[in-house]
Design a protein around this motif. Structure first.
Motif, short mmCIF file in Angstrom:
data_model
loop_
_atom_site.label_atom_id
_atom_site.label_comp_id
_atom_site.label_asym_id
_atom_site.label_seq_id
_atom_site.Cartn_x
_atom_site.Cartn_y
_atom_site.Cartn_z
N SER A 1 15.17 -7.47 -0.13
CA SER A 1 14.97 -7.39 1.32
C SER A 1 13.57 -7.86 1.70
O SER A 1 13.40 -8.58 2.70
N LEU B 1 13.52 -11.62 1.37
CA LEU B 1 14.26 -12.30 2.44
C LEU B 1 13.49 -12.26 3.76
O LEU B 1 13.53 -13.23 4.53
N ILE C 1 24.25 -14.45 -2.56
CA ILE C 1 23.37 -13.69 -1.66
C ILE C 1 23.40 -14.26 -0.25
O ILE C 1 23.70 -13.55 0.72
N LEU C 2 23.09 -15.55 -0.11
CA LEU C 2 22.99 -16.13 1.23
C LEU C 2 24.36 -16.34 1.86
O LEU C 2 24.57 -15.97 3.03
N THR D 1 27.35 -15.03 1.04
CA THR D 1 28.20 -13.83 1.13
C THR D 1 27.43 -12.61 1.61
O THR D 1 27.92 -11.49 1.50
N LEU D 2 26.22 -12.85 2.10
CA LEU D 2 25.38 -11.76 2.63
C LEU D 2 25.11 -10.68 1.58
O LEU D 2 24.98 -9.49 1.90
N GLY D 3 25.06 -11.08 0.32
CA GLY D 3 24.72 -10.15 -0.74
C GLY D 3 25.85 -9.30 -1.25
O GLY D 3 25.64 -8.44 -2.13
#
Length: 322
Positions: A27, A30, A117-118, A120-122
């Motif tokens: 987090s 990001l 991650i990017l 599939t939103l993690g």
């Protein structure tokens, strides 16, 4: 604690990071990367306002690849696995054998990070980390890496306990060159965990390891010495010899000569040994077994008492401490 063992059977004692700490570090990364991406995108939008739609799309894709993909790869490569978020959380990316990562490891992790991650939103990374016993995501599996914790509580560190003072230097004449590394590892693991074992199980394990160690050295263990204390004393002797060799090598390299400088003789007790004469005080029930250890001169055959002439070597073949 899940420990890592190298191909040479050396326990690294690294603690893999789990999902909560990894999610917090990710987090932070990001937020930093997203902020940089927004700033760079705004700057490029102003600078390329006169371009057509195709050129603007190409610049946007290049910015995405360089900032969101290339920057994390470069940071992990140059910092040897410590991004800003991992540094804040006390984490680090290492190889499966505990070594520092290189560009190819960071490249595979970064490429897989775009998908899990990017895109599939993690979600994919979180599921993979929960399923893995060591908290690894798909990028770690394909790259052969592992995220470990660098900052551990001081009380968790396992160290080999020192031997009783009356045994320090007792095995200076023992030949340890034939003892295999696997046995040294087993002895070290037992000594660091002997207080966590059942008393009967610990004594049986110590006796078995002492018998194997005596078999490789060719000299039987001394009678009346607890097996755990014997193992600790032999390990302490090996560590002292390693320290002597390192000291002699450093002195030799510093003065430019091929000798050992003013280092201690090889195989003799080091400065931390404290000799083998003891203080004459009786050692009662301690960490080396339930049986009481008598006074130092009586418990260590071959060690002369105060005012007596030096005794000949003991019948077991162990040279008495100097």
């Amino acid at each position: 604690m899940s420990e890592l063992v190298t191909g040479d059977a050396v326990v690294l004692g690294l603690r893999p990071a789990k999902l909560p700490s990894r999610a917090l570090a990710l987090s932070i990364d990001l937020v930093v990367v997203g902020t940089a991406f927004v700033l760079v995108s705004v700057g490029l939008a102003v600078a390329t306002s006169g371009l057509d739609a195709a050129a603007f799309a190409a610049v946007s894709v290049a910015t995405f690849l360089l900032v969101l993909v290339g920057a994390p790869i470069a940071v992990e490569t140059l910092s040897h696995g410590r991004s800003l978020g991992k540094l804040a959380c006390g984490l680090r990316v290492v190889r499966d054998d505990g070594g520092p990562i290189r560009f190819r490891h960071a490249l595979v992790r970064g490429a897989m990070g775009v998908v899990e991650i990017l895109m599939t939103l993690g979600v994919v990374a979180s599921i993979a980390s929960l399923v893995s016993a060591r908290g690894r995501r798909l990028g770690d599996v394909f790259a052969g890496t592992l995220v470990v914790r660098e900052r551990l509580p001081a009380g968790r560190s396992a160290s080999v306990p020192p031997p009783p003072p009356w045994l320090v230097g007792r095995f200076a004449g023992l030949d340890l060159s034939a003892v295999p590394d696997e046995l040294w590892l087993a002895v070290r693991q037992y000594l660091t965990r002997m207080h966590q074992l059942d008393a009967d199980v610990g004594r049986a394990m110590a006796g078995r390891l002492a018998g194997e160690l005596a078999g490789w050295t060719g000299v039987p263990a001394p009678v009346g010495v607890p097996a755990a204390a014997y193992l600790a004393a032999v390990v302490n002797e090996r560590q002292a010899r390693d320290a002597h060799r390192m000291f002699a090598a450093s002195r030799s390299s510093s003065d430019g000569s091929g000798g050992t400088g003013t280092g201690w003789p090889m195989g003799s007790p080091g400065p931390a040994g404290g000799g083998g004469s003891g203080s004459g005080a009786s050692v009662g029930k301690g960490p080396w077994g339930s049986e009481a250890v008598p006074d130092a001169p009586a418990a260590a055959p071959g060690v002369p008492a105060a005012g007596e002439d030096p005794a000949p070597p003991a019948a077991t073949g162990f040279a008495p401490p100097a």
